[in-house]
Design an enzyme around this catalytic site. Structure first.
Site, PDB file in Angstrom:
ATOM      1  N   GLY A 128      -8.139   9.971   9.407  1.00 11.88           N
ATOM      2  CA  GLY A 128      -8.436  10.179  10.812  1.00 11.88           C
ATOM      3  C   GLY A 128      -9.471  11.242  11.104  1.00 11.88           C
ATOM      4  N   ASN A 135      -9.422   2.325   9.372  1.00  9.06           N
ATOM      5  CA  ASN A 135      -8.710   1.983  10.591  1.00  9.06           C
ATOM      6  C   ASN A 135      -9.295   2.726  11.791  1.00  9.06           C
ATOM      7  OD1 ASN A 135      -6.833   1.502  12.643  1.00  9.06           O
ATOM      8  ND2 ASN A 135      -5.065   1.659  11.333  1.00  9.06           N
ATOM      9  N   SER A 136      -9.172   4.078  11.794  1.00 12.36           N
ATOM     10  CA  SER A 136      -9.583   4.859  12.967  1.00 12.36           C
ATOM     11  C   SER A 136     -11.034   4.613  13.365  1.00 12.36           C
ATOM     12  CB  SER A 136      -9.403   6.355  12.694  1.00 12.36           C
ATOM     13  OG  SER A 136      -8.061   6.652  12.371  1.00 12.36           O
ATOM     14  N   ALA A 195      -9.412   5.978   3.681  1.00 12.30           N
ATOM     15  CA  ALA A 195      -9.163   7.159   4.533  1.00 12.30           C
ATOM     16  C   ALA A 195     -10.391   8.066   4.660  1.00 12.30           C
ATOM     17  CB  ALA A 195      -7.985   8.006   4.046  1.00 12.30           C
ATOM     18  N   GLY A 196     -10.646   8.483   5.888  1.00 15.19           N
ATOM     19  CA  GLY A 196     -11.697   9.443   6.163  1.00 15.19           C
ATOM     20  C   GLY A 196     -13.050   8.841   6.480  1.00 15.19           C
ATOM     21  N   LYS A 206       0.873  -1.176   0.000  1.00 14.14           N
ATOM     22  CA  LYS A 206       0.000   0.000   0.000  1.00 14.14           C
ATOM     23  C   LYS A 206       0.903   1.216   0.000  1.00 14.14           C
ATOM     24  CE  LYS A 206      -3.035   2.943   2.620  1.00 14.14           C
ATOM     25  NZ  LYS A 206      -3.884   3.209   3.782  1.00 14.14           N
TER      26      LYS A 206
END
Lengths: 265, 265, 265, 265
Positions: free
Chosen positions: D163, D212-213, D190-191, D102
């Site tokens: 994040g 992830n977050s 992301a986001g 990645k």
């Protein structure tokens, strides 16, 4: 309000306007005058210099910008590679007698967005050749930063794809660019559909707005041009006057009995 | 542009402005003058008629509206029942010598929204008593229709809760009200945060905007008032000039080589 | 997860589903089974009791809800006055053998929104007559509060107009209703277009979702029904699991070299 | 549903999940298992190979992916230049025994966005060196097209900055990428903040989501992981089932008296 600074030129109006798609040259002229704009974009590629009509329209546009104490801003609309763009920019400089160039390098036929790689390439070559480059780009902060680092004092991110009238598609990105490039002259370019879009850009602290279709395709281009001129002023004044922060809960305008209003929270 | 019609009174400005929350009476006056507004709202409930300060501020506001050839618009801010509202409206008519009343009947302490039931009830009583009622209401089409059918020539749906500055929360509802009540005078009231919000309301075909916090709480209320005045004009002109429709795909402003621009699609 | 409480009945699924607009009765049945729903709405007005076809479809729907250990929820779709609504509700109670009634009182032919006044009126009459009322209403907090105070344990605000598929038009209003009526059973009803809309409603803490067109008009209603069933579960779990707050600035997932990840902020 | 194809590997789950920011390694493992994901990202840079803790966590993650019949996906988080990225990618290949990478090349410390230029540069070098590259990029169509033309079979545009949990900032751009790159495997990365964001991405026809977050920072990461797993399935099924188009005007679900419902429009 403060004037707009384009490579050291001070301009009274923060609106940059295009010269395409109007019902007639006469309407175009009236619209430009009504807008208050002092920067008019035009395309060498569209009007063939070998033809009489092209020369006539250039002369006409030159007269208009002279009348408003303004400037022509040639663009490279329709170019798809850095090489083609650089060639057209040089021809434009010669013919229109200006080292200003609005850099357009189209990267996709569907959304007509700029090609970030070819754009950077073309910008570098033209800056090295003495041009004052105004690049039309996407709302990508890193791209804008690189253009600025190359020497572009003016950066022109898009609001949304050309001619869609969708307005500000991604306010977060646009605000981030403003925040991170406080010294660049930022002009919002493409996708503006209505006066409130232009007003909103100015409220974000943008330095100006460039548009064409929203005026040229209005039922009444001259009145719409005037509307945009006022919307930019309203937005700029709003930005300078300090916009209230949004609040999650309601607050009464008239909160408490018997309290002088100038002591209320 | 055309003038605003409030119960037969023709007004040059389409902005209605509140008189609360300003840093000082002097700033308030300057802001009202800068806005161009000819309708100033005030609350009897806030200023106690038994006190000297209340009378002074009323006299001051009266002087201002006289100076701008305008009108006071008493409101019933803080009322929670039809009964209380009707009583206050009658006191306001006597004291301020006008049969105009901005009808506010608060239904909830959190979002300070109008209570649709009490509002209808109060509006009916006051219209029967000869008042010219300007109801502050939610963006509920059926509620607006019922207020109109009762005889409210002016209807004032909210943009968002008072003092939040959230702007137009539900454009679809607001557009539907405009579409379905073409003959009503529609004023967007409450929640306006920035000039572009007011501009957008006018682009939708609203007849005017009423606001207070966005001006009074700005860093520079006088400049912000001027900004709003211009934003309304820009939006109204944009509406009249005919805003281009949004398009899903991009369209070049400068499409084809060698085509005179006034023949391009 | 916890079960849905409708007037004391515990249900495993939080989806309520309509019985109109399907390509065929067979597809309808399969879609209802695939959705997991245990509450199926139907309209007495649509199917004429005097006709054989109406009776057949009712029997068919009754069989389906028996099979899923669920409940019929008659609605008053198409009614425009409290009087008409009350009459139809009473007929529905007799024919469908249930005191549950989904209360619809249409106030406008364009947006098909509920009429808040007639709705309150009808709800009061029916509650006094022993009905368990599930009112379909707009996202007006005061209206919802009044319905709750009348005795409606279940409140069903709209997401957007029926059949538009526009999803949640006004998240702020919907969140406010949830915040202010913590003890009411809140079902989002009308305007849901896609599974993510239903998921979002559950993430806001809504207790359930009622929909029809989004499933019945899908290319594959059975698969779409299953998708909605899963989307509701995903949203409910997300709500219970605690959704991270939005942040204005970026935060790296993998911030610092040599720090064990379970000690990182 | 159909499986996800990552460079020829068929995977049952369309969720790719990160391994940072969890309260503990045990919670991380449970969350990964609950999510159903078979691709787990990790960063060589974060865990120092010279330290015991780093080796332990890698072994732990390796055990997890073996248990789910899945794959590790090393990332180059924290790299800022193509050179640094290429070096880290090569170390990762050796240590983690996989040619999947990645690709992250951070271009700005504020929004942590990818640097489009360095990213292209690094991607080209790594593809030439035999890597299977999964680039994390902005939602710029031309950038995505160039990555695809270089040989990236998987493209991973951002939803919003890492994040932030802001979800899909620019749906138009994301839809355009899907439309213009029908053969690429598109993963939204992301986001993502909540299950409905992931559901929406799948409804647009995206092939998967990486996050992830949103899981690691939930109050209950294990339950949130399960919620996301379901949300992706709901969204994918919704996409396949054919989402109804949005309509501007309301349409009754139960339109006409006495018409069998399967004949109604």
């Amino acid at each position: 309000m403060m004037s707009l600074n384009i490579y050291g030129q001070q301009l009274d109006s923060r609106l940059l306007i295009g010269s395409a798609l109007y019902p007639s040259p006469q309407v175009m002229k009236q619209a430009i005058l009504a807008s208050g704009s002092q920067v008019v974009t035009l395309s060498l590629k569209r009007q063939n210099p070998a033809e009489q009509a092209g020369q006539q329209i250039w002369r006409y546009l030159q007269e208009i910008v002279t009348e408003v104490n303004g400037h022509l801003l040639p663009n490279t609309a329709g170019c798809k590679t850095a090489k083609e763009t650089v060639t057209l920019a040089k021809m434009s400089r010669e013919i229109f007698q200006t080292d200003w160039i609005k850099l357009e390098v189209i990267g996709d036929d569907y959304n007509l967005q700029p090609d970030p790689i070819e754009l950077l390439n073309a910008a570098e070559q033209l800056i090295n050749d003495g041009f004052k480059v105004l690049p039309y780009c996407t709302d990508d902060l890193v791209l804008c930063q690189r253009l600025y680092d190359l020497g572009c004092q003016v950066i022109m991110p898009w609001a949304s794809p050309i001619g869609t009238g969708k307005g500000l598609m991604n306010p977060y990105n646009l605000e981030t660019i403003r925040l991170r490039l406080p010294d660049a002259t930022l002009i919002l370019d493409a996708g503006i559909g209505k006066p409130s879009d232009a007003c909103l850009a100015m409220e974000m602290g943008y330095d100006g707005v460039l548009l064409n279709s929203a005026v040229a395709l209005a039922d009444n281009p001259v009145l719409m041009a005037k509307a945009f001129g006022q919307a930019l002023q309203a937005g700029e004044q709003g930005y300078v006057a300090g916009i209230m922060p949004q609040r999650q809960t309601a607050h009464p305008s008239t909160p408490t009995l018997d309290t002088p209003f100038w002591h209320q929270p």
